[in-house]
Design an enzyme around this catalytic site. Structure first.
Site, short mmCIF file in Angstrom:
data_model
loop_
_atom_site.label_atom_id
_atom_site.label_comp_id
_atom_site.label_asym_id
_atom_site.label_seq_id
_atom_site.Cartn_x
_atom_site.Cartn_y
_atom_site.Cartn_z
N SER A 196 -10.77 -0.71 0.72
CA SER A 196 -9.44 -1.30 0.63
C SER A 196 -9.35 -2.52 -0.27
CB SER A 196 -8.95 -1.67 2.03
OG SER A 196 -9.85 -2.56 2.65
N HIS B 219 -13.99 -1.51 6.87
CA HIS B 219 -12.83 -2.27 7.35
C HIS B 219 -13.08 -2.92 8.72
CE1 HIS B 219 -8.55 -2.67 8.76
NE2 HIS B 219 -8.42 -3.04 7.49
N ASN C 169 0.82 -1.22 0.00
CA ASN C 169 0.00 0.00 0.00
C ASN C 169 0.85 1.26 0.00
OD1 ASN C 169 -2.38 -1.57 0.23
ND2 ASN C 169 -1.93 -1.86 2.40
N LYS D 270 0.19 3.79 4.70
CA LYS D 270 -0.06 3.38 3.31
C LYS D 270 0.65 4.38 2.37
CE LYS D 270 -4.05 0.97 5.07
NZ LYS D 270 -3.33 -0.25 5.46
N ASP E 175 -13.11 6.91 7.17
CA ASP E 175 -11.77 6.32 7.18
C ASP E 175 -11.15 6.60 5.81
OD1 ASP E 175 -9.56 4.67 6.89
OD2 ASP E 175 -10.39 3.07 8.12
N GLU F 236 -15.67 4.11 4.69
CA GLU F 236 -14.33 4.36 4.13
C GLU F 236 -14.54 5.30 2.94
OE1 GLU F 236 -12.00 0.78 3.27
OE2 GLU F 236 -13.13 -0.28 4.80
N HIS G 270 -7.07 4.80 2.42
CA HIS G 270 -6.55 4.49 1.08
C HIS G 270 -6.66 5.65 0.10
CE1 HIS G 270 -5.62 0.31 1.92
NE2 HIS G 270 -6.67 0.35 2.72
C1 LIG Z 1 -9.58 1.09 5.56
C2 LIG Z 1 -8.50 0.76 6.52
N1 LIG Z 1 -8.52 1.31 7.74
C3 LIG Z 1 -7.56 1.05 8.64
C4 LIG Z 1 -6.52 0.19 8.36
C5 LIG Z 1 -5.50 -0.11 9.40
O1 LIG Z 1 -4.41 0.74 9.27
P1 LIG Z 1 -2.99 0.34 9.89
O2 LIG Z 1 -2.38 -0.60 8.92
O3 LIG Z 1 -2.26 1.62 10.04
O4 LIG Z 1 -3.26 -0.33 11.20
C6 LIG Z 1 -6.45 -0.39 7.10
C7 LIG Z 1 -5.28 -1.24 6.74
O5 LIG Z 1 -5.28 -2.39 6.68
C8 LIG Z 1 -7.47 -0.13 6.16
O6 LIG Z 1 -7.45 -0.71 4.97
#
Ligand SMILES: Cc1ncc(COP(=O)(O)O)c(C=O)c1O
Length: 396
Positions: A187, A139, A48, A240, A212, A183, A215
């Site tokens: 993702s 997520h 990512n 990411k 969120d 989101e 991405h």
């Molecule tokens: C939409 C989303 N939120 C949060 C996370 C978690 O982030 P981190 O990898 O910094 O724990 C991810 C990653 O996997 C994600 O895809």
């Protein structure tokens, strides 16, 4: 074997039978484009690191500089003695990027969603169990935060603003506090939430909109600021496109202050270490000026989508740097991933429960380190994979 161990083993065995067991594979990242595993080099299509920043000299230099100046650890939580002056500097940069009055740095994206949602949805503070309207494909960490707050989610169909509107209307007369969780870019699908419609619905129904932006931050939106315009509270990660680690909440000053006082995942966790803060600080300087890289990544993803669709593959609703090739069964996704790996491409099979049953896929993520020739060779490999018998599937 004690009773619990035998049950864990039985669970693993059942996963294995369904081709859903996961294993860790040891790799070495040589740069943002190449990773090595088992003595072989692969084009990495599974990271990512969309802007290829994690090997950027400026991030590495500032990480080293801040480690030398402030040590390798922060020593305590921020409310004890870990609130290094470095945080204020970074939080100011986040408020500029996200165009919000305040920001708070958290330990990781998962931890931020889990801990921040638990605090924001706290019924003892809100006076009633909140009504939480959530995209069905949010997520895992957002679901985790809702679970931790012990709130029931009212899930709307993925990306479906009309369904969200229907649910909100159903609860129009209900005076409990309302929240919408989504989101901005999903993702595993690489599609975008219908943000303007969701923002309008949040306003119309007096709901707090929490987005969120994991991405999208860095790689999409004007100056890389993401796709969360109009949200009340934005959660995102530095892990990411920003090439580092840790997370942020961008919000009002009141929400920030509330989290400092109520978010247990913030209060009871050691502050991020100086080298990580150094890398974050440097990436925040670079991101606004990376329009060329953003355009390059977008064109690679568009080229791949077009080529994959022409070759008969289903790339879903992707419009971003994340492009799934939906294979259906876990077996089919593992088979495709294995065939590509034989050709020197590392793209991971994503299976339930990460994605819904019957939609197992290989997820491709394009970065500023890839070039057109990578995409064209990948498309050739995909075309060849379509005509080959299933290779020995690799676990991922
Ligand atoms: C939409 C989303 N939120 C949060 C996370 C978690 O982030 P981190 O990898 O910094 O724990 C991810 C990653 O996997 C994600 O895809």
């Amino acid at each position: 074997m004690v009773g619990s161990e035998s049950r864990y083993q039985a669970f693993l065995d059942a996963l294995g039978q369904d081709r859903l067991r996961r294993e860790l594979t040891t790799v070495a990242a040589r740069d943002a484009r190449i990773l090595e595993a088992g003595g072989r080099a692969y084009i990495n299509l599974a990271s990512n690191d969309y802007l290829a920043l994690r090997f950027h000299e400026a991030l590495i230099a500032r990480a080293c500089e801040w480690a030398k100046a402030d040590g390798t650890g922060s020593g305590a939580s921020r409310l004890v003695t870990g609130n290094l002056d470095l945080f204020a500097r970074i939080e100011t940069k986040v408020t500029t990027l996200k165009q919000k009055p305040a920001a708070l740095i958290m330990a990781s994206g998962f931890q931020a969603n889990a801990a921040v949602l638990q605090a924001l949805l706290d019924r003892t503070v809100l006076g009633a169990e909140p009504l939480v309207f959530a995209d069905r494909l949010n997520h895992a960490s957002m679901h985790f935060g809702c679970k931790a707050a012990d709130v029931r989610q009212l899930r709307y169909r993925h990306g479906d603003a009309a369904h969200l509107a229907e649910l909100l209307t159903q609860y129009q007369a209900d005076s409990r506090p309302k929240f919408i969780l989504t989101e901005s870019v999903f993702s595993m699908d690489g599609d975008r939430a219908p943000m303007p419609e969701i923002v309008a619905l949040a306003h119309a129904h007096d709901a707090t909109l929490i987005v969120d932006d994991a991405h999208a931050t860095g790689i999409l939106g004007e100056g890389g600021r993401g796709l969360s315009d109009g949200a009340d509270i934005v959660i995102g990660t530095f892990s990411k496109a920003l090439g580092s680690f840790g997370a942020y909440v961008a919000c009002s000053a009141t929400v920030r202050d509330y989290l400092v006082n109520r978010c247990s995942g913030f209060i009871y966790s050691t502050a991020l270490p100086p080298p990580v803060l150094g890398a974050i600080d440097a990436c925040l300087d670079l991101v606004p000026g990376m329009d060329q890289e953003r355009a390059h990544v977008a064109s690679l993803a568009a080229r791949f989508r077009e080529g994959a669709r022409t070759r008969g593959y289903d790339t879903g609703a992707s419009t971003t740097q994340i492009v799934p090739v939906i294979a259906g069964s876990a077996d089919a996704a593992l088979g495709l991933s294995a065939k590509l790996r034989e050709e020197g491409f590392w793209a991971t099979a994503i299976r339930p429960p990460t994605v819904p049953q019957g939609t197992a896929r290989v997820r491709f993520a394009f970065t500023a380190a890839h070039d057109q020739a990578d995409v064209d060779r990948l498309l050739d490999a995909l075309a060849a994979a379509a005509s080959l018998p299933t290779a020995k599937a690799v676990s991922a």
